[in-house]
Design an enzyme around this catalytic site. Structure first.
Site, PDB file in Angstrom:
ATOM      1  N   HIS A 110      90.881 -62.087 -29.410  1.00  0.00           N
ATOM      2  CA  HIS A 110      90.683 -63.545 -29.344  1.00  0.00           C
ATOM      3  C   HIS A 110      91.486 -64.102 -28.172  1.00  0.00           C
ATOM      4  CE1 HIS A 110      89.882 -67.366 -31.844  1.00  0.00           C
ATOM      5  NE2 HIS A 110      90.315 -67.752 -30.655  1.00  0.00           N
ATOM      6  N   HIS A 161      90.671 -66.743 -24.728  1.00  0.00           N
ATOM      7  CA  HIS A 161      89.685 -67.585 -24.038  1.00  0.00           C
ATOM      8  C   HIS A 161      89.876 -67.481 -22.523  1.00  0.00           C
ATOM      9  CE1 HIS A 161      88.176 -69.932 -27.579  1.00  0.00           C
ATOM     10  NE2 HIS A 161      89.338 -69.524 -28.079  1.00  0.00           N
ATOM     11  N   ASP A 182      88.863 -69.495 -20.223  1.00  0.00           N
ATOM     12  CA  ASP A 182      89.237 -70.778 -19.611  1.00  0.00           C
ATOM     13  C   ASP A 182      90.616 -71.253 -20.055  1.00  0.00           C
ATOM     14  OD1 ASP A 182      88.018 -71.012 -22.122  1.00  0.00           O
ATOM     15  OD2 ASP A 182      87.541 -73.117 -21.821  1.00  0.00           O
ATOM     16  N   GLY A 215      85.373 -74.976 -30.712  1.00  0.00           N
ATOM     17  CA  GLY A 215      85.368 -76.427 -30.528  1.00  0.00           C
ATOM     18  C   GLY A 215      85.896 -77.109 -31.783  1.00  0.00           C
ATOM     19  N   HIS A 257      85.249 -69.374 -35.225  1.00  0.00           N
ATOM     20  CA  HIS A 257      86.518 -70.090 -35.383  1.00  0.00           C
ATOM     21  C   HIS A 257      86.456 -70.865 -36.707  1.00  0.00           C
ATOM     22  CE1 HIS A 257      87.249 -69.563 -31.048  1.00  0.00           C
ATOM     23  NE2 HIS A 257      88.464 -70.067 -31.210  1.00  0.00           N
ATOM     24  N   GLU A 304      91.314 -73.217 -39.240  1.00  0.00           N
ATOM     25  CA  GLU A 304      92.427 -73.580 -38.361  1.00  0.00           C
ATOM     26  C   GLU A 304      92.756 -75.047 -38.647  1.00  0.00           C
ATOM     27  OE1 GLU A 304      91.371 -73.563 -34.246  1.00  0.00           O
ATOM     28  OE2 GLU A 304      93.437 -73.612 -33.538  1.00  0.00           O
ATOM     29  N   ASP A 340      94.898 -66.289 -27.972  1.00  0.00           N
ATOM     30  CA  ASP A 340      94.093 -67.516 -27.908  1.00  0.00           C
ATOM     31  C   ASP A 340      93.992 -68.025 -26.467  1.00  0.00           C
ATOM     32  OD1 ASP A 340      92.352 -69.224 -29.113  1.00  0.00           O
ATOM     33  OD2 ASP A 340      93.846 -70.550 -29.970  1.00  0.00           O
TER      34      ASP A 340
HETATM   35 ZN   LIG Z   1      90.286 -69.774 -30.032  1.00  0.00          ZN
END
Ligand SMILES: [Zn+2]
Length: 375
Positions: A37, A39, A41, A196, A223, A226, A315
């Site tokens: 996991h 990202h 970006d 998102g 996801h 959380e 993350d």
């Molecule tokens: Zn994430």
């Protein structure tokens, strides 16, 4: 096992056991690690953001000094303000709109992960966020794949990186992204993800995408758990059919810990544990978004000891100011984790990878276990 009340089989002793052997940060960096996991970006090099911003004429950056920019990202993420947190991604996505930029960022991502001792990574990104300058979805995926292959090559094959394509919860393009995932699988794309804002955007809104993926036997993670609690995990697992859960730490809503150190699992928690559904846990990120209060009280240790299939992840490396090794170090400091636990977490991640069974076995037997050298 005691017989009796319906809850008895789910009651588990959570008392501490000593962890050995301890590892120093330099040993942790050298040890093989797997990240599921991460990202794309959220993990750019600050200097790269600044260079690309100059090249593409993006004037929105808060500073043009790499060290100050790294600090700015971390502070924005730590601020507790969702607006500032989201602004960080506006800056990174602004410079990820051309084939050259995407290739460069993907190659550097592979290099940075390998330099941190990561041997296998699944890096995710949302193709629809990279179309501001006219790239097609296929061109975005091809550019990132080309960059990842280049990064693997530069590291001399020390790392294998696969991409996960992310659909955004708040848009209506998830089916399109699911189709893109199936079209590019076996060519560098390993699966699909939904990300998102969780609040107000339940995963079941994207059922057509998940049904399409199931029909095509394609892997996906979601996801969940959380910002929203156990009901979000229930929907992701039971309604949508997720094989893994991004974060998932709020499964603890369905676990009761008693004063004597035992815990009782509700039926959802028991289902997730007993079916070996992987939780992609990201401690530093959880602290920033308020999903956990501190490293010491982070539920990862409880979940591990209860037998959940727990993995440790970054993350967003830039935005959270972290690396895989630093996440390991935080766990060593908080819970006394040593090589045995780190190997266990790494093997769990490799077993949960969206790779073929022979590839996972090879990763575990030929790279991870020899790397820890415990046997
Ligand atoms: Zn994430």
């Amino acid at each position: 096992m005691r017989q009796g009340g319906a809850e008895t089989p789910r009651a588990v002793d959570t008392r501490h056991i000593p962890y050995t052997p301890r590892m120093h940060l330099s040993d942790i960096i050298r040890a093989p690690k797997v990240v599921l996991h991460d990202h794309l970006d959220g993990g750019l090099r600050p200097a790269t953001i600044i260079e690309l911003a100059r090249e593409v004429g993006y004037r929105g950056l808060p500073t043009h000094d790499p060290a100050a920019l790294a600090t700015w990202f971390r502070q924005a993420a730590d601020s507790g303000s969702l607006e500032r947190y989201l602004e960080t991604f506006a800056h990174t996505c602004a410079v990820m709109q051309t084939r050259e930029a995407l290739e460069r960022i993907a190659a550097e991502c592979a290099e940075d992960l390998a330099a941190d001792g990561v041997v296998y990574a699944e890096v995710r990104y949302a193709p629809e966020q990279h179309q501001e300058r006219g790239l097609s979805l296929d061109q975005v995926v091809e550019a990132v794949n080309a960059g990842l292959r280049e990064g693997e090559r530069r590291t001399g094959g020390r790392i294998v990186v696969r991409a996960l394509l992310t659909g955004m919860r708040h848009t209506d393009r998830s089916l399109e992204i699911a189709e893109l995932t199936v079209a590019h699988r076996d060519r560098g794309v390993a699966g699909f993800d939904i990300a998102g804002g969780e609040i107000g955007n339940p995963p079941a809104r994207h059922l057509p995408a998940f049904r399409y993926l199931k029909r095509h036997n394609c892997h996906f993670t979601i996801h969940a758990g959380e910002a929203v609690g156990a009901e979000s995990i229930h929907e992701a697992v039971q309604v949508c059919g997720a094989e893994r859960i991004g974060h998932g730490v709020r499964i603890t809503d369905d676990i009761q810990v008693h004063d004597d150190g035992t815990a009782t699992l509700g039926h959802l928690a028991a289902y997730v544990r007993d079916n070996r559904i992987t939780l992609e846990v990201c401690p530093t990120s959880n602290l920033q978004t308020g999903a956990a209060k501190s490293y010491d009280t982070h539920p990862i240790d409880l979940l591990r000891r209860l037998g959940f299939r727990v993995t440790l992840n970054t993350d967003n490396r830039l935005v959270s100011g972290t690396t895989m090794s630093q996440e390991f170090q935080h766990m060593a400091d908080a819970f006394g984790y040593g090589a045995e636990v780190f190997q266990e977490l790494t093997v769990a991640a490799a077993e949960s990878a969206f790779l073929s069974l022979p590839e996972r076995q090879r990763l575990i037997d030929e790279v991870i276990r020899p790397g820890y050298g415990l046997e």
